[in-house]
Every structure is written in structure tokens, then in C-alpha cells.
Design a protein around this motif. Structure first.
Motif, PDB file in Angstrom:
ATOM      1  N   TYR A  27       0.847  -1.203   0.000  1.00  0.00           N
ATOM      2  CA  TYR A  27       0.000   0.000   0.000  1.00  0.00           C
ATOM      3  C   TYR A  27       0.884   1.255   0.000  1.00  0.00           C
ATOM      4  O   TYR A  27       0.630   2.232  -0.700  1.00  0.00           O
ATOM      5  CB  TYR A  27      -0.907   0.021   1.228  1.00  0.00           C
ATOM      6  N   GLY A  65      -6.156  -2.689   3.684  1.00  0.00           N
ATOM      7  CA  GLY A  65      -6.711  -4.003   3.957  1.00  0.00           C
ATOM      8  C   GLY A  65      -6.020  -4.648   5.145  1.00  0.00           C
ATOM      9  O   GLY A  65      -4.996  -4.178   5.621  1.00  0.00           O
ATOM     10  N   ARG A  67      -6.020  -8.816   7.365  1.00  0.00           N
ATOM     11  CA  ARG A  67      -6.643 -10.125   7.590  1.00  0.00           C
ATOM     12  C   ARG A  67      -7.609 -10.068   8.761  1.00  0.00           C
ATOM     13  O   ARG A  67      -8.424 -10.964   8.952  1.00  0.00           O
ATOM     14  CB  ARG A  67      -5.551 -11.170   7.832  1.00  0.00           C
ATOM     15  N   THR A  68      -7.524  -9.022   9.559  1.00  0.00           N
ATOM     16  CA  THR A  68      -8.458  -8.911  10.684  1.00  0.00           C
ATOM     17  C   THR A  68      -9.777  -8.299  10.199  1.00  0.00           C
ATOM     18  O   THR A  68      -9.843  -7.684   9.143  1.00  0.00           O
ATOM     19  CB  THR A  68      -7.872  -8.030  11.787  1.00  0.00           C
ATOM     20  N   ASN A  69     -10.801  -8.505  11.034  1.00  0.00           N
ATOM     21  CA  ASN A  69     -12.139  -7.999  10.713  1.00  0.00           C
ATOM     22  C   ASN A  69     -12.558  -6.910  11.683  1.00  0.00           C
ATOM     23  O   ASN A  69     -12.149  -6.909  12.844  1.00  0.00           O
ATOM     24  CB  ASN A  69     -13.151  -9.147  10.763  1.00  0.00           C
ATOM     25  N   CYS A 112     -10.370  -2.627   0.778  1.00  0.00           N
ATOM     26  CA  CYS A 112     -10.783  -3.906   1.349  1.00  0.00           C
ATOM     27  C   CYS A 112     -11.314  -3.730   2.781  1.00  0.00           C
ATOM     28  O   CYS A 112     -12.441  -3.264   2.941  1.00  0.00           O
ATOM     29  CB  CYS A 112      -9.651  -4.921   1.255  1.00  0.00           C
ATOM     30  N   ARG A 113     -10.527  -4.053   3.811  1.00  0.00           N
ATOM     31  CA  ARG A 113     -11.013  -3.758   5.164  1.00  0.00           C
ATOM     32  C   ARG A 113     -11.350  -2.284   5.306  1.00  0.00           C
ATOM     33  O   ARG A 113     -12.280  -1.903   6.012  1.00  0.00           O
ATOM     34  CB  ARG A 113      -9.985  -4.161   6.221  1.00  0.00           C
ATOM     35  N   GLN A 116     -14.817  -1.682   4.284  1.00  0.00           N
ATOM     36  CA  GLN A 116     -15.713  -2.184   5.328  1.00  0.00           C
ATOM     37  C   GLN A 116     -15.751  -1.223   6.515  1.00  0.00           C
ATOM     38  O   GLN A 116     -16.808  -0.946   7.087  1.00  0.00           O
ATOM     39  CB  GLN A 116     -15.269  -3.583   5.754  1.00  0.00           C
ATOM     40  N   HIS A 141      -9.161 -15.273  -1.024  1.00  0.00           N
ATOM     41  CA  HIS A 141      -8.014 -15.444  -1.932  1.00  0.00           C
ATOM     42  C   HIS A 141      -7.804 -16.924  -2.228  1.00  0.00           C
ATOM     43  O   HIS A 141      -8.146 -17.807  -1.426  1.00  0.00           O
ATOM     44  CB  HIS A 141      -6.751 -14.812  -1.330  1.00  0.00           C
ATOM     45  N   PHE A 151      -3.091 -12.509  -4.861  1.00  0.00           N
ATOM     46  CA  PHE A 151      -3.624 -11.235  -5.354  1.00  0.00           C
ATOM     47  C   PHE A 151      -3.921 -11.274  -6.850  1.00  0.00           C
ATOM     48  O   PHE A 151      -4.066 -10.229  -7.480  1.00  0.00           O
ATOM     49  CB  PHE A 151      -2.647 -10.106  -5.030  1.00  0.00           C
ATOM     50  N   LEU A 178      -9.802 -10.818  -2.026  1.00  0.00           N
ATOM     51  CA  LEU A 178      -9.197 -11.455  -0.848  1.00  0.00           C
ATOM     52  C   LEU A 178     -10.008 -11.095   0.389  1.00  0.00           C
ATOM     53  O   LEU A 178      -9.516 -10.445   1.324  1.00  0.00           O
ATOM     54  CB  LEU A 178      -7.756 -10.986  -0.658  1.00  0.00           C
ATOM     55  N   HIS A 179     -11.272 -11.454   0.401  1.00  0.00           N
ATOM     56  CA  HIS A 179     -12.102 -11.067   1.550  1.00  0.00           C
ATOM     57  C   HIS A 179     -13.184 -12.091   1.837  1.00  0.00           C
ATOM     58  O   HIS A 179     -13.693 -12.741   0.926  1.00  0.00           O
ATOM     59  CB  HIS A 179     -12.737  -9.683   1.335  1.00  0.00           C
ATOM     60  N   ARG A 180     -13.492 -12.218   3.139  1.00  0.00           N
ATOM     61  CA  ARG A 180     -14.567 -13.113   3.615  1.00  0.00           C
ATOM     62  C   ARG A 180     -15.817 -12.311   3.963  1.00  0.00           C
ATOM     63  O   ARG A 180     -16.904 -12.880   4.074  1.00  0.00           O
ATOM     64  CB  ARG A 180     -14.131 -13.821   4.913  1.00  0.00           C
ATOM     65  N   GLN A 181     -15.598 -11.020   4.235  1.00  0.00           N
ATOM     66  CA  GLN A 181     -16.720 -10.180   4.633  1.00  0.00           C
ATOM     67  C   GLN A 181     -17.073  -9.234   3.489  1.00  0.00           C
ATOM     68  O   GLN A 181     -16.304  -9.040   2.549  1.00  0.00           O
ATOM     69  CB  GLN A 181     -16.358  -9.383   5.895  1.00  0.00           C
ATOM     70  N   HIS A 219      -8.001  -4.908  -4.452  1.00  0.00           N
ATOM     71  CA  HIS A 219      -6.686  -4.383  -4.086  1.00  0.00           C
ATOM     72  C   HIS A 219      -5.980  -3.764  -5.272  1.00  0.00           C
ATOM     73  O   HIS A 219      -5.104  -4.381  -5.890  1.00  0.00           O
ATOM     74  CB  HIS A 219      -5.840  -5.509  -3.474  1.00  0.00           C
TER      75      HIS A 219
HETATM   76  N1  LIG Z   1     -10.607  -9.186   6.788  1.00  0.00           N
HETATM   77  C1  LIG Z   1     -11.593  -8.634   5.892  1.00  0.00           C
HETATM   78  C2  LIG Z   1     -10.929  -7.681   4.910  1.00  0.00           C
HETATM   79  C3  LIG Z   1     -10.067  -8.446   3.952  1.00  0.00           C
HETATM   80  C4  LIG Z   1      -8.812  -7.705   3.562  1.00  0.00           C
HETATM   81  O1  LIG Z   1      -8.591  -6.537   3.854  1.00  0.00           O
HETATM   82  N2  LIG Z   1      -7.931  -8.445   2.892  1.00  0.00           N
HETATM   83  C5  LIG Z   1      -6.607  -7.944   2.621  1.00  0.00           C
HETATM   84  C6  LIG Z   1      -5.544  -8.805   3.234  1.00  0.00           C
HETATM   85  C7  LIG Z   1      -5.534 -10.123   2.526  1.00  0.00           C
HETATM   86  C8  LIG Z   1      -4.437 -11.054   3.021  1.00  0.00           C
HETATM   87  O2  LIG Z   1      -3.271 -10.594   3.156  1.00  0.00           O
HETATM   88  O3  LIG Z   1      -4.789 -12.204   3.279  1.00  0.00           O
HETATM   89  C9  LIG Z   1     -12.339  -9.729   5.128  1.00  0.00           C
HETATM   90  O4  LIG Z   1     -11.875 -10.879   5.151  1.00  0.00           O
HETATM   91  O5  LIG Z   1     -13.368  -9.409   4.506  1.00  0.00           O
END
Ligand SMILES: N[C@@H](CCC(=O)NCCCC(=O)O)C(=O)O
Length: 248
Positions: A27, A65, A67-69, A112-113, A116, A141, A151, A178-181, A219
Motif C-alpha cells: 500500500y 486491507g 486479515r483482521t475484521n 478492502c477492510r 468495510q 483469496h 492477489f 481477498l475477503h470473507r466479509q 486491491h
Molecule cells: N478481513 C476482511 C478484509 C479483507 C482484507 O482486507 N484483505 C486484505 C488482506 C488479505 C491477506 O493478506 O490475506 C475480510 O476478510 O473481509
């Protein structure tokens, strides 16, 4: 003119016995190399921070972004372990930072995050594990070891005509995922700028915003120097921060 300064959200991570405040270099380098901004990272100290003290000195904000929510308590949902992992100090910093940047008309790019967080900061909500919802694609992903694979560009999105994003790229573009939410209840302050084939909201902007405000679920930073739409988004953010710096 001096180089525009761009403020980045930080995640917190624990290793080597310390808590680190950090942001992925992809980023930072995309803004440095494509947007022409000087990246700086805001520590995730939440209410201990005087946000205006730093926002007085910057020309743009990027919510990255992660990996945390976002903790679901911010949108009225009971937290479960499955909805994690969480980074509550990031939430406590990013959510007010986003609101204040919008109030001040500071160019804002949420990835991404970050998208959200933008939706939650303005009163919206999120859905978790959307891949388990009926008729939804799997937006996570790919299960591959390398970052370029994670990516990889892999699904289309339709850009809304005439919006903030529609003035940057038009029609259908291909994006990574790359997102679950995803957005569940869209804030009434946000406009939809792009959608995926399964209806997932993939980009938003703030209605009536004084400055550039764009949230994308994909991304653009990762392929910012090689992918046309990604580069166009980072360049448009660059034009916005340069204009803001000129005015400041
Ligand atoms: N955690 C949220 C947002 C996903 C996100 O920002 N992904 C970017 C990082 C991806 C990675 O490095 O694995 C969601 O899962 O929706």
C-alpha cells in the motif's frame, strides 16, 4: 510544491515480545510510486490520539486491507470467534479517522477492510463468510503459497456510470479478491460505485463528499504499476492529494 503527505492506518501485531504498529509495504509503495504521495503510518492508539493534530499536516488518508475484521460490536452484532480475528485498537483508530477525514474533505482511499470500515464508520453493517451465503461467489483469496497468486486478478466488477469511480474507469474491469466479509446494510451516506456478478458491493463513495472519497473491496495497490484500472485509481488519488496539498 512540496510532496503531498498521506496517512495510513496501522494494524497491530505481536511478535518478538512487542506490539508493533504496521502497514503492508504494497500500500505504501503504491502511493509513493504511483500516487506521488509521501506515506506515513498513524499509530493505532485510538482515543489517545489527537487526530486533528495529524490531519492538519496531511493531504490524504488510506485505510488499508487487513486479515483482521472490524469488531461486529461496531455494527450491533454479537462477536463470535469465527468472525475474527479482530484488531480492536485498529478499529478504535480507523473508524474516527475515516469520519474526521470525510468531515475535513481530506482525500480518502479505503481498500478492502478499509471499505468495510468506511461503511461501518458511517452506520452500515457487514456480512461474514459471504462464501457460505446462497448464490454468492467465494471472494476469498486462492489457496496458493505465493502473494502474486493470492492477489491474482480473478473476477469482473461492473462500474456504475457517472460516479466517482466511473470517472476513473468505465464499464467492466477485472479485479483481485481477498475477503470473507462484505457490505450487508449499506450506509445511507454511501453510493454504490461497483458490484460483482453475485451482487456483492465492490466499491462505494460518500454522497456529497467535499473531497475524493472512494472505497474498493479489491486491491488496486498490489498491481498499481502494471494493471490499467489499478494504476488509474492510484493516479486519481494522486491528483486529489496534489490538489489538496496545493490548497493547504
Ligand atoms: N478481513 C476482511 C478484509 C479483507 C482484507 O482486507 N484483505 C486484505 C488482506 C488479505 C491477506 O493478506 O490475506 C475480510 O476478510 O473481509
Amino acid at each position: 510544491m512540496t510532496t503531498p503527505v498521506v496517512l495510513f492506518t496501522a494494524d497491530t501485531r505481536a511478535f518478538d515480545g512487542y506490539t508493533w504498529h504496521c502497514a503492508p509495504s504494497t500500500y505504501l509503495e503504491a502511493v509513493l510510486d504511483v500516487s506521488g504521495g509521501m506515506p506515513v503510518i498513524l499509530t493505532a492508539f485510538g482515543p489517545r490520539l489527537d487526530l486533528d493534530a495529524v490531519l492538519d499536516r496531511v493531504d490524504g488518508v488510506v485505510a488499508t486491507g487487513s486479515r483482521t475484521n472490524v469488531h461486529p460490536s461496531h455494527y450491533g452484532v454479537a462477536a463470535t470467534e469465527a468472525m475474527g480475528p479482530y484488531d480492536e485498537v485498529r478499529d478504535a483508530t480507523s473508524l474516527p479517522l475515516i469520519r474526521r477525514a470525510i468531515e475535513r474533505g481530506i482525500p480518502l482511499l479505503c481498500i478492502c477492510r478499509g471499505l468495510q470500515e468506511l461503511n461501518v464508520a458511517l452506520g452500515g453493517s457487514l456480512a461474514s463468510d459471504i462464501q457460505d451465503l446462497p448464490e454468492r461467489m467465494d471472494h476469498r483469496h486462492p489457496d496458493v503459497p505465493d502473494m502474486d497468486g493470492k492477489f491474482a486478478i480473478r473476477h469482473g466488477v461492473t462500474i456504475a456510470a457517472g460516479g466517482c469511480l466511473g470517472r476513473i474507469v468505465e464499464g467492466e474491469i477485472e479485479v483481485n479478491s481477498l475477503h470473507r466479509q462484505a457490505v450487508a446494510r449499506l450506509s445511507d451516506r454511501l453510493a454504490v460505485e461497483a458490484t460483482a456478478p453475485d451482487g456483492t458491493i465492490e466499491a462505494v463513495s460518500v454522497k456529497g463528499a467535499a473531497g475524493f472519497t472512494l472505497g474498493v473491496q479489491w486491491h488496486p495497490e498490489y498491481w498499481a504499476t502494471t494493471d490499467g484500472p489499478s494504476k488509474a485509481i492510484l493516479e486519481a488519488f494522486g491528483a486529489a492529494i496534489a490538489a489538496y496539498a496545493g490548497g493547504r
